[in-house]
Design a protein around this motif. Sequence first.
Motif, PDB file in Angstrom:
ATOM      1  N   TYR B  32      -1.092 -18.222  -0.518  1.00 47.89           N
ATOM      2  CA  TYR B  32      -1.261 -16.771  -0.340  1.00 47.89           C
ATOM      3  C   TYR B  32      -2.118 -16.390   0.851  1.00 47.89           C
ATOM      4  O   TYR B  32      -2.116 -15.243   1.257  1.00 47.89           O
ATOM      5  CB  TYR B  32      -1.861 -16.146  -1.605  1.00 47.89           C
ATOM      6  N   TRP B 466       8.497  -7.286  -4.548  1.00 47.54           N
ATOM      7  CA  TRP B 466       7.724  -7.398  -5.780  1.00 47.54           C
ATOM      8  C   TRP B 466       8.585  -7.436  -7.036  1.00 47.54           C
ATOM      9  O   TRP B 466       8.054  -7.584  -8.130  1.00 47.54           O
ATOM     10  CB  TRP B 466       6.751  -6.216  -5.906  1.00 47.54           C
ATOM     11  N   ARG B 468       9.924  -4.915  -8.341  1.00 45.70           N
ATOM     12  CA  ARG B 468       9.771  -3.628  -9.034  1.00 45.70           C
ATOM     13  C   ARG B 468      10.092  -2.505  -8.065  1.00 45.70           C
ATOM     14  O   ARG B 468       9.999  -2.672  -6.852  1.00 45.70           O
ATOM     15  CB  ARG B 468       8.330  -3.461  -9.536  1.00 45.70           C
ATOM     16  N   VAL B 543       0.426   0.384  -4.497  1.00 48.07           N
ATOM     17  CA  VAL B 543      -0.386  -0.531  -5.313  1.00 48.07           C
ATOM     18  C   VAL B 543       0.013  -0.418  -6.787  1.00 48.07           C
ATOM     19  O   VAL B 543       0.211  -1.428  -7.477  1.00 48.07           O
ATOM     20  CB  VAL B 543      -1.883  -0.199  -5.125  1.00 48.07           C
ATOM     21  N   PHE B 544       0.178   0.816  -7.260  1.00 52.64           N
ATOM     22  CA  PHE B 544       0.514   1.028  -8.664  1.00 52.64           C
ATOM     23  C   PHE B 544       1.847   0.354  -8.997  1.00 52.64           C
ATOM     24  O   PHE B 544       1.981  -0.327 -10.015  1.00 52.64           O
ATOM     25  CB  PHE B 544       0.596   2.537  -8.931  1.00 52.64           C
ATOM     26  N   SER B 545       2.826   0.508  -8.086  1.00 50.13           N
ATOM     27  CA  SER B 545       4.158  -0.012  -8.378  1.00 50.13           C
ATOM     28  C   SER B 545       4.217  -1.534  -8.353  1.00 50.13           C
ATOM     29  O   SER B 545       5.093  -2.134  -8.981  1.00 50.13           O
ATOM     30  CB  SER B 545       5.166   0.546  -7.373  1.00 50.13           C
ATOM     31  N   ILE B 546       3.294  -2.167  -7.634  1.00 48.10           N
ATOM     32  CA  ILE B 546       3.288  -3.637  -7.636  1.00 48.10           C
ATOM     33  C   ILE B 546       3.100  -4.139  -9.063  1.00 48.10           C
ATOM     34  O   ILE B 546       3.721  -5.109  -9.494  1.00 48.10           O
ATOM     35  CB  ILE B 546       2.149  -4.163  -6.725  1.00 48.10           C
ATOM     36  N   PHE B 547       2.238  -3.438  -9.818  1.00 42.99           N
ATOM     37  CA  PHE B 547       1.920  -3.916 -11.165  1.00 42.99           C
ATOM     38  C   PHE B 547       2.698  -3.169 -12.243  1.00 42.99           C
ATOM     39  O   PHE B 547       3.076  -3.754 -13.247  1.00 42.99           O
ATOM     40  CB  PHE B 547       0.411  -3.767 -11.416  1.00 42.99           C
ATOM     41  N   MET B 548       2.916  -1.860 -12.044  1.00 36.16           N
ATOM     42  CA  MET B 548       3.456  -1.053 -13.126  1.00 36.16           C
ATOM     43  C   MET B 548       4.830  -0.472 -12.824  1.00 36.16           C
ATOM     44  O   MET B 548       5.369   0.257 -13.641  1.00 36.16           O
ATOM     45  CB  MET B 548       2.503   0.128 -13.413  1.00 36.16           C
ATOM     46  N   LYS B 551      10.822  -2.391 -13.457  1.00 39.98           N
ATOM     47  CA  LYS B 551      11.393  -3.667 -13.041  1.00 39.98           C
ATOM     48  C   LYS B 551      12.845  -3.479 -12.617  1.00 39.98           C
ATOM     49  O   LYS B 551      13.551  -2.638 -13.139  1.00 39.98           O
ATOM     50  CB  LYS B 551      11.310  -4.668 -14.185  1.00 39.98           C
TER      51      LYS B 551
END
Lengths: 271, 616
Positions: B32, B466, B468, B543-548, B551
Amino acid sequence: MGRFWAVFFVASAVIAVGLCWVAPSHGLWFPGTLKGGFGAGVAHSSIGKRIDDLFYLVLVIVAVTYIGTHAVLGYVLWRGATIKAEEKVLFSHGSHSLEVIWTIVPSGILLYIALYQMDVWAAYRFKEFSPKKAEAVAEVTARQFEWRIRYPARGKTLMPTPQPDDVYTVNELHVPTGRPVSISLKTEDVQHAFFVPELRIKQDAVPGLTIPVWFDVDEPRQYEMVCAELCGWGHYKMKARLIAVSDEDFGAWKDKAALEQFDDGFKKPAE
Amino acid sequence: MSTLHPTLDHAGHDDSHGHGHGHHELTFIQKYVFSTDHKIIGIQFLVTTLLMLMVGGALALGVRWQLARPWEYMPIAGDLTFGRDGGQISPEYYTMLFTMHATVMIFLVIIPVLAGAFGNFLIPLMIGADDMAFPTLNMLSYWFMWPAILFFAFALGLGPEWLTHVRGGMDAGSAQGWTSYPLLSALKQAAPGSEMSQTWWLMAVTFVGVSSMMGSVNYMTTIINMRAPGMTLFRMPLTIWAMFITAILQAFALPVLTAAGFMLVADRVLGTCFFIPAGIVVNNAAPTIGGGQTLLWQHLFWFYSHPAVYIMLLPAMGMVSDMLSCMSRKPIFGYKPMVYSMAAIAGLGFIVWGHHMFISGMNPALGMTFMVSTMMIALPSAIKTFNWIGTIWGGRLQFNAVMLNCVAFVSMFIIGGLSGIFMAAVPVDIYIHDTYFIVAHFHYVLFGSTLFGVFAGIQFWFPKMWGRLMNDSVAKVHFVLSFIGFNVTFFPMHLLGVAGMPRRYADPYHFEYLSHLLPLNQVMTAAAFLMGFAQFLLLGNFVFSIFMGEKCGRNPWNANGLEWTAPSPPGHGNFDVLPVVYHGPYEYSSPISGDKDFLMQTEYIPLAQRGVESGH
């Protein structure tokens, strides 16, 4: 929702055109427009008038193109937004004849502008009143952050080097009206640019070079003169005036200026 | 291998399975941080440039604040640097602000986000390669950005004085404009910002150049040598064509800038006189010696920087072409004219640099030559615009945030292109040169076009990065705020330019003919703040969409490109099986694809099926 976006993009274009339409009446156009009245905001030099004409020619071509392309863009967006579910998408990889048309037509227009303007540029730089033919009235030397101006004594011609009887001013360029005159533009330190917005005249002052600039002024009054090339922290305050006066007044002014300059305070005792 | 045409009746899938997959374990740092995987490097570039976008934007807001409230208290910047003066900034600081705004936006945002982020991420995926030709070089191209960022920070006056020798902190930051014209940039006595900070600036530009050059070599090699079977040159997506042409532009133009930069450093440090004429007295220092030419810098600088304008635009043009076609569910209109016009832009781009110098005092006859070539470069741009509109025409438009940003790109590019015609007309340029008209023009091209293209690109390829989707509603709000903020900020600049307001003025209002422009500038500043703060929506959404984020599968847009056959996100080596290409990338709504409205480049349609349905 798609219709909304079609209207959105068309509305942005309408607002842009509308803003340009009302701008001159709000002073947001060439300098002098704010004072209003007929003929306000026109250039005060012959080359400036030709530049303005060219500007308006380009403006018309550009406005037609802008309105045309945005009308078509609005149409295709609207059509794409209202297409029915059962309607087939136009399956097309392009059109040879369309490509040919929109290659030839713009290139014709562009070539027309290119050729049309050459004469104005030639007039500004080397034809008609080339700096050599116009009378050199002053040497303008820019420095951080002021303009120093040297004139030949009345009846003499401007020499490349300073003469004992030269007349000097700072931040005030006096020129006669009604005939083409030229200045020798120099800089003492970094790069500057000589810019008189109401005459539409601009020229960089380049270290190590002396560049002649010619212009004529049609109306005797004061014009603002600014620096247009970044020259350091005080770039914004190289504020100066171009003072245009009639030929007689110009001679009279130079006599008076010379008298003041060479006056050493000593008065002949009365006899 | 790349130009092999697969036989039509043989998919060739199985024999290529599992090629080149090294299954050795990578440490976290290898995976990374110092990664050689083009996708990680692309994402590293993207995140870095998005952060730099906020830095550059903050600098721009400083500029706008001063123009709306000249010599009044400036929040944050005023407190940090001018606390003792009541937070009123100095003219030196203002020149630093616009210099570093342009520097950051050009060298750390626009160029690396297009070539670095999207180029890295997309090239191998779109041509069906497992990685770049030179993965280590690729890693270095990212990490060479960091010395550049550090040195730009030093140039901004942010480093400790014992290390950087910048006397005076941010008040003595680099202040020559991003064009760095000598003598202001060559003589240390010319301005506080001409001291050590200018040397740091030149070093940083050199590092950016090294980074770009590594990328450029890599892109050219990869695109020429590593295309998947069946991916002929004219089956490449326009994004790849744009990246390819951009890489060529960079390879040919950059050495000139690097050389010029070294010459300027030599003038400053070694006492040479490439750009310094004799007998110049600046600020009462000793007269200069030597017989250099300041105009030489302008020629060398613009010989790079004009092609660089296209480096900052072509990749966005390519990406927008791909996205417009996909979101219109329709083939791109005039694929080959699009390719040829990009090539024409690149070719002509090398012979128009003089249009930045019409009033510089160069030979007036040169002005005519450059004027004609400049007029001609408008032509390929016009052709591309008509083709984009042709692409939308008759399509089934998907009005998502990707589409909106792409349409904004086209609309803004029309304005930016048309305003260019004014300055290509040399006599008109005499008047509008170095006024706000120019500022309006290049912001319409670089922000209005490129950055809206980038906004679209982020949302379009985010799922591939990602796995998502980004939130479309938030993206739309971001689009509307950015679009309104952008236009209200920059469209009136055309009018300021016509009114004769020069660029780079800390306070134009003390001139009588400009004094009435203050209220308009205040409106523009308010819009600029709206636009600036709207970018937090983009960052937040990102940033939000990377995790939430929602899918999604491999191909959320039903697009045709090879990248959509890979998993989301693709693993090391990208593809499960080596893709084989049968079609161009734009076969949307093709009659031979059955009831789907898309036809993946890898999907094989038997001849019989094609013959029946596309025979007429």
